[in-house]
Design an enzyme around this catalytic site. Structure first.
Site, mmCIF file in Angstrom:
data_model
loop_
_atom_site.group_PDB
_atom_site.id
_atom_site.type_symbol
_atom_site.label_atom_id
_atom_site.label_comp_id
_atom_site.label_asym_id
_atom_site.label_seq_id
_atom_site.Cartn_x
_atom_site.Cartn_y
_atom_site.Cartn_z
ATOM 1 N N ARG A 173 12.845 14.194 -16.317
ATOM 2 C CA ARG A 173 12.967 12.758 -16.024
ATOM 3 C C ARG A 173 12.240 11.997 -17.127
ATOM 4 O O ARG A 173 11.462 12.584 -17.889
ATOM 5 C CB ARG A 173 12.325 12.445 -14.664
ATOM 6 C CG ARG A 173 13.075 13.076 -13.504
ATOM 7 C CD ARG A 173 12.344 12.873 -12.187
ATOM 8 N NE ARG A 173 13.002 13.636 -11.133
ATOM 9 C CZ ARG A 173 12.386 14.247 -10.135
ATOM 10 N NH1 ARG A 173 11.065 14.188 -10.039
ATOM 11 N NH2 ARG A 173 13.062 14.902 -9.217
ATOM 12 N N ARG A 266 12.095 5.866 -5.276
ATOM 13 C CA ARG A 266 11.535 6.549 -6.453
ATOM 14 C C ARG A 266 12.438 6.341 -7.660
ATOM 15 O O ARG A 266 11.965 6.304 -8.808
ATOM 16 C CB ARG A 266 11.350 8.049 -6.155
ATOM 17 C CG ARG A 266 10.543 8.762 -7.212
ATOM 18 C CD ARG A 266 10.166 10.174 -6.821
ATOM 19 N NE ARG A 266 11.312 11.087 -6.842
ATOM 20 C CZ ARG A 266 11.268 12.366 -6.507
ATOM 21 N NH1 ARG A 266 10.137 12.894 -6.097
ATOM 22 N NH2 ARG A 266 12.348 13.124 -6.559
ATOM 23 N N ARG A 277 19.840 16.360 -1.762
ATOM 24 C CA ARG A 277 18.444 16.599 -1.382
ATOM 25 C C ARG A 277 18.218 16.278 0.102
ATOM 26 O O ARG A 277 17.446 16.960 0.787
ATOM 27 C CB ARG A 277 17.503 15.781 -2.283
ATOM 28 C CG ARG A 277 17.405 16.399 -3.668
ATOM 29 C CD ARG A 277 16.599 15.596 -4.664
ATOM 30 N NE ARG A 277 16.615 16.268 -5.967
ATOM 31 C CZ ARG A 277 15.550 16.678 -6.646
ATOM 32 N NH1 ARG A 277 14.342 16.435 -6.174
ATOM 33 N NH2 ARG A 277 15.664 17.297 -7.799
HETATM 34 N N1 ATP Z 1 3.006 8.198 2.727
HETATM 35 C C1 ATP Z 1 3.855 7.564 1.914
HETATM 36 N N2 ATP Z 1 4.338 6.354 2.248
HETATM 37 C C2 ATP Z 1 5.200 5.705 1.457
HETATM 38 N N3 ATP Z 1 5.665 6.175 0.272
HETATM 39 C C3 ATP Z 1 5.216 7.398 -0.124
HETATM 40 C C4 ATP Z 1 4.298 8.143 0.670
HETATM 41 N N4 ATP Z 1 4.048 9.301 0.033
HETATM 42 C C5 ATP Z 1 4.766 9.286 -1.109
HETATM 43 N N5 ATP Z 1 5.454 8.140 -1.205
HETATM 44 C C6 ATP Z 1 6.398 7.739 -2.264
HETATM 45 O O1 ATP Z 1 7.579 8.518 -2.049
HETATM 46 C C7 ATP Z 1 8.184 8.877 -3.302
HETATM 47 C C8 ATP Z 1 8.352 10.378 -3.343
HETATM 48 O O2 ATP Z 1 7.081 10.976 -3.434
HETATM 49 P P1 ATP Z 1 6.844 12.261 -4.305
HETATM 50 O O3 ATP Z 1 7.503 12.124 -5.616
HETATM 51 O O4 ATP Z 1 5.396 12.543 -4.277
HETATM 52 O O5 ATP Z 1 7.661 13.305 -3.423
HETATM 53 P P2 ATP Z 1 7.807 14.882 -3.595
HETATM 54 O O6 ATP Z 1 7.682 15.472 -2.257
HETATM 55 O O7 ATP Z 1 6.866 15.362 -4.631
HETATM 56 O O8 ATP Z 1 9.281 14.988 -4.113
HETATM 57 P P3 ATP Z 1 10.014 16.182 -4.960
HETATM 58 O O9 ATP Z 1 9.993 17.365 -4.087
HETATM 59 O O10 ATP Z 1 11.381 15.649 -5.185
HETATM 60 O O11 ATP Z 1 9.272 16.376 -6.217
HETATM 61 C C9 ATP Z 1 7.275 8.345 -4.382
HETATM 62 O O12 ATP Z 1 7.823 7.138 -4.902
HETATM 63 C C10 ATP Z 1 5.944 8.076 -3.677
HETATM 64 O O13 ATP Z 1 5.253 6.994 -4.256
HETATM 65 N N1 LIG Z 2 10.682 27.650 -5.346
HETATM 66 C C1 LIG Z 2 10.216 26.740 -6.192
HETATM 67 N N2 LIG Z 2 10.406 25.431 -5.937
HETATM 68 C C2 LIG Z 2 9.883 24.551 -6.810
HETATM 69 C C3 LIG Z 2 9.175 24.938 -7.942
HETATM 70 N N3 LIG Z 2 8.781 23.835 -8.616
HETATM 71 C C4 LIG Z 2 9.216 22.786 -7.915
HETATM 72 N N4 LIG Z 2 9.887 23.206 -6.826
HETATM 73 C C5 LIG Z 2 10.512 22.402 -5.767
HETATM 74 O O1 LIG Z 2 11.723 21.893 -6.228
HETATM 75 C C6 LIG Z 2 12.049 20.707 -5.520
HETATM 76 C C7 LIG Z 2 12.585 19.675 -6.440
HETATM 77 O O2 LIG Z 2 11.636 19.296 -7.389
HETATM 78 P P1 LIG Z 2 11.937 18.079 -8.410
HETATM 79 O O3 LIG Z 2 10.778 18.061 -9.351
HETATM 80 O O4 LIG Z 2 13.231 18.379 -9.071
HETATM 81 O O5 LIG Z 2 12.020 16.842 -7.556
HETATM 82 C C8 LIG Z 2 10.737 20.284 -4.829
HETATM 83 O O6 LIG Z 2 10.879 20.567 -3.444
HETATM 84 C C9 LIG Z 2 9.708 21.171 -5.399
HETATM 85 O O7 LIG Z 2 8.696 21.505 -4.470
HETATM 86 C C10 LIG Z 2 8.995 26.335 -8.163
HETATM 87 O O8 LIG Z 2 8.366 26.792 -9.143
HETATM 88 N N5 LIG Z 2 9.527 27.188 -7.272
#
Ligand code: ATP
Ligand SMILES: Nc1nc2c(ncn2[C@@H]2O[C@H](COP(=O)(O)O)[C@@H](O)[C@H]2O)c(=O)[nH]1
Length: 392
Positions: A173, A266, A277
């Site tokens: 990204r 996001r 997703r």
């Molecule tokens: N408790 C919350 N309330 C509102 N918004 C939130 C909260 N927690 C996270 N966010 C927002 O939700 C969006 C998604 O959060 P984040 O990127 O941390 O998700 P993720 O679980 O890591 O996703 P991915 O698995 O796709 O990487 C972000 O824009 C973040 O700022």
């Molecule tokens: N099994 C694994 N899942 C992973 C790993 N690194 C990230 N993730 C998961 O992928 C999705 C999507 O991530 P995104 O960065 O494309 O939004 C998210 O649920 C991550 O937790 C890995 O090494 N192994």
């Protein structure tokens, strides 16, 4: 486990080893386990890795094993001693963090790989003094807030936690940096690396490959930090089934509507990806909340409250982040010219110089943890100013 038959070890002392020419400066050791004699050969110039050959006594022939794990670079020489189902190899004249290695010959990992690959297998693992804290696996549907919570933790406790940088075949990204957020890679490369055993776990997630390399977790522990993995539910399941002892946390959203809102706000995914997703999220939430993979459920509604709950379950509530770090790990300095022996469950490393009674090092291998394809941790040592006969 058997004793080394004298004739075989004697025979192996001389001559070429199955095409392995022993040049000047090469060093070899022989260790017999059951019907097999394991020969480790080092070039002695620090360029090549230590080679492994096996002589199968029952067949009367040499076997070329599949060698897994990171191989130790050859050095000024090495010693070897059998330690149950692995051979402890002590390198001479190496840096303090590169002196002790294990060649696994009959551990659970080696047995599994032997079955999987259908060949003879041995596996290297670097020995590490001391233990690492249990890694934390954080899982949950895309957009639930895993990354946000992990960033908050790493910001407040930078010297305590380190992030496991995964490999992925998805495109970066806008703000994502290679080697920081992910190791971005090609599908064909990653598939080959999966076959070569590079990954602790991997999964196909939302149409792309993602995986945690063994090294990604080990480098964090090597830096004295607690490793955090952000992986999907399939990955968490694989780690649960692996030898890595970890704490598993599942983050769940307040509702599917809120999850969709977070993903859309996001602004990183295409419409097609958002829908994919969200479809996958349903199955992940069902698995995450009904299976026994996870130790803790974290309901992420109000961000600040969820963060406090996360800290509490990690025992960090009320923790002062600026408090001094725990003592630095002990450094082991082995004599360059040494010999290695085993007395009961203790490994004695003594100076090769005759009458040298100082700086005997006693290596405690009674609490080993982990192993190939990662590190073997839990080693401890003591420097003893005594002669060997006093220890017997
Ligand atoms: N408790 C919350 N309330 C509102 N918004 C939130 C909260 N927690 C996270 N966010 C927002 O939700 C969006 C998604 O959060 P984040 O990127 O941390 O998700 P993720 O679980 O890591 O996703 P991915 O698995 O796709 O990487 C972000 O824009 C973040 O700022
Ligand atoms: N099994 C694994 N899942 C992973 C790993 N690194 C990230 N993730 C998961 O992928 C999705 C999507 O991530 P995104 O960065 O494309 O939004 C998210 O649920 C991550 O937790 C890995 O090494 N192994």
């Amino acid at each position: 486990m058997g004793e080394a038959p004298a004739f075989l070890v004697e025979d192996l002392q001389d001559g070429p080893l199955n095409g392995l020419e022993l040049k000047n400066g090469t060093c070899k050791t022989t260790t017999t386990v059951g019907d097999k004699t394991y020969v480790t050969v080092g070039a002695g110039d620090g360029t090549l890795s230590i080679d492994v050959q096996i002589f199968d006594r029952s067949l009367g022939e040499w076997v070329h094993p599949t060698v897994l794990g990171t191989k130790p670079l050859s050095c000024k020489g090495h010693s070897a001693v059998l330690c149950e189902n692995r051979i402890l190899v002590v390198k001479k004249g190496s840096k303090s963090d590169d002196q002790i290695w294990f060649l696994e010959v009959d551990t659970e990992y080696v047995r599994q790989q032997r079955k999987k690959l259908g060949t003879e297998v041995v596996a290297w693992s670097k020995g590490v003094i001391g233990n690492a804290e249990k890694p934390i696996v954080i899982s949950g549907p895309s957009g639930v807030g895993k990354g946000t919570l992990i960033s908050m933790l790493m910001k407040e406790f930078p010297s305590m936690f380190g992030f496991s940088v995964s490999h992925t075949t998805r495109a970066p990204r806008n703000m994502e940096k290679d080697g920081v957020h992910y190791h971005f890679t090609d599908k064909s490369v990653m598939e080959k690396e999966i076959k070569n055993g590079k990954f602790l776990e991997f999964a196909s997630v939302h149409g792309n490959l993602y995986g945690t390399s063994v090294e990604a977790v080990e480098v964090v522990a090597d830096a004295g930090k607690r490793c955090i993995l952000d992986i999907d539910v399939q990955g968490a399941k694989s780690v649960r089934a692996s030898s890595l002892e970890a704490i598993f946390i599942f983050v769940s959203p307040p509702s599917m509507e809120e999850l969709e809102k977070r993903l859309r706000d996001r602004g990183t995914e295409t419409e097609e990806q958002i829908l994919k997703r969200l479809r996958n999220a349903k199955a992940e939430i069902e698995q995450g909340t009904s299976s026994n993979i996870f130790d803790f459920m974290l309901y992420n509604d109000k961000l600040e409250e969820s963060y406090e709950k996360l800290k509490k379950l990690l025992g960090l509530d009320g923790f002062v982040a600026a408090s001094p770090k725990s003592a630095a790990p002990k450094e082991i300095n082995l004599p360059v010219d040494h010999s290695v022996s085993k007395i009961d469950d203790k490994i004695i490393i003594s100076s090769g110089l005759e009458k040298e009674t100082k700086n005997l090092i006693m290596l405690d291998v009674s609490s080993l943890k982990g192993g190939a394809p990662g590190r073997t941790r839990g080693l401890d040592f003591q420097v003893i100013g005594a002669s060997l006969d006093k220890l017997c």
